[in-house]
Design a protein around this motif. Structure first.
Motif, short mmCIF file in Angstrom:
data_model
loop_
_atom_site.label_atom_id
_atom_site.label_comp_id
_atom_site.label_asym_id
_atom_site.label_seq_id
_atom_site.Cartn_x
_atom_site.Cartn_y
_atom_site.Cartn_z
N LEU A 36 0.85 -1.18 0.00
CA LEU A 36 0.00 0.00 0.00
C LEU A 36 0.89 1.24 0.00
O LEU A 36 1.72 1.41 0.89
CB LEU A 36 -0.90 0.01 1.24
N LEU A 37 0.70 2.10 -0.99
CA LEU A 37 1.45 3.35 -1.08
C LEU A 37 0.49 4.50 -1.33
O LEU A 37 -0.59 4.32 -1.90
CB LEU A 37 2.47 3.30 -2.23
N GLY A 38 0.92 5.68 -0.90
CA GLY A 38 0.17 6.90 -1.17
C GLY A 38 1.05 7.90 -1.89
O GLY A 38 2.25 7.97 -1.63
N ARG A 39 0.46 8.66 -2.81
CA ARG A 39 1.20 9.74 -3.48
C ARG A 39 1.05 10.98 -2.61
O ARG A 39 -0.05 11.50 -2.42
CB ARG A 39 0.69 9.99 -4.88
N ARG A 40 2.17 11.45 -2.08
CA ARG A 40 2.17 12.57 -1.14
C ARG A 40 1.72 13.87 -1.81
O ARG A 40 2.16 14.19 -2.92
CB ARG A 40 3.55 12.75 -0.52
N ALA A 41 0.89 14.61 -1.11
CA ALA A 41 0.42 15.89 -1.63
C ALA A 41 1.51 16.96 -1.61
O ALA A 41 1.51 17.86 -2.44
CB ALA A 41 -0.80 16.36 -0.83
N ASP A 42 2.47 16.84 -0.68
CA ASP A 42 3.47 17.90 -0.54
C ASP A 42 4.58 17.84 -1.58
O ASP A 42 5.13 18.86 -1.97
CB ASP A 42 4.06 17.92 0.88
N ASN A 43 4.94 16.62 -2.04
CA ASN A 43 6.06 16.55 -3.00
C ASN A 43 5.75 15.69 -4.23
O ASN A 43 6.60 15.55 -5.11
CB ASN A 43 7.33 16.05 -2.31
N GLY A 44 4.57 15.08 -4.29
CA GLY A 44 4.17 14.29 -5.44
C GLY A 44 4.78 12.91 -5.53
O GLY A 44 4.52 12.18 -6.48
N LEU A 45 5.59 12.52 -4.55
CA LEU A 45 6.24 11.22 -4.58
C LEU A 45 5.35 10.17 -3.92
O LEU A 45 4.60 10.45 -2.99
CB LEU A 45 7.58 11.28 -3.85
N TRP A 46 5.46 8.93 -4.41
CA TRP A 46 4.81 7.81 -3.75
C TRP A 46 5.58 7.48 -2.49
O TRP A 46 6.80 7.63 -2.45
CB TRP A 46 4.77 6.60 -4.68
N ALA A 47 4.87 7.02 -1.46
CA ALA A 47 5.52 6.76 -0.17
C ALA A 47 4.69 5.77 0.64
O ALA A 47 3.49 5.61 0.41
CB ALA A 47 5.67 8.06 0.62
N VAL A 48 5.37 5.13 1.60
CA VAL A 48 4.64 4.35 2.60
C VAL A 48 3.91 5.33 3.50
O VAL A 48 4.29 6.50 3.60
CB VAL A 48 5.58 3.42 3.41
#
Length: 165
Positions: A36-48
């Motif tokens: 499960l990953l989310g694309r961060r709103a602050d930098n646009g990168l996928w992350a745990v």
């Protein structure tokens, strides 16, 4: 990203000075071994999924709360897989923080929890499940490190968490 109330209260006293904060990260797997990953709103990168613990909050409880708040997925926290320290983070408003990160291996509580994955707050713009060998190339470096620790722990059949000696 919303700033926890206790951090805002600390900032009223210390200004932009470096804050040392307890963080938690979740490497969440479903029954098919997808991540499960989310694309961060602050930098646009996928992350745990990650977050800051509230004062007095137990790490595994706080982590399950963070995953649910950010993705709508109920998880079972199975194991601590890494204890690391992030480099200092400089935020656009001038605030500085550094995090002691406790990375846990988690699993979706059930198939219905897997299906409920969605963007549940303003910290992410997308949430999705990925095969471990097909994670997005625009993965946050810290998340790549955390995935490595968790998948290495799994491959070893458990054991002690990773930490710098």
């Amino acid at each position: 990203m919303p700033v926890p109330d206790f951090v805002a209260a600390l900032r009223a006293h210390v200004g932009h000075d470096l804050l040392w904060l307890p963080g938690v990260s979740a490497v969440v797997l479903d029954d098919d071994g997808r991540l499960l990953l989310g694309r961060r709103a602050d930098n646009g990168l996928w992350a745990v999924v990650s977050g800051i613990l509230e004062p007095g909050e137990d790490p595994a409880v706080g982590l399950a709360r963070e995953v649910l708040e950010e993705t709508g997925v109920d998880v079972v926290v199975d194991a601590l897989v890494a204890v690391t320290v992030t480099p200092p983070v400089d935020y656009p408003n001038g605030d500085r923080s550094q995090y002691l990160d406790l990375c846990f291996l988690c699993r979706a509580a059930n198939p219905a929890a897997v299906a409920r994955a969605h963007v549940a707050d303003d910290e992410s713009t997308d949430v999705a499940w990925f095969a471990p060998d097909d994670v997005p190339t625009d993965l946050a470096p810290s998340s790549a490190e955390r995935l490595g620790h968790a998948l290495g722990w799994l491959a070893a059949g458990s054991g002690a968490p990773y930490f710098v000696r």
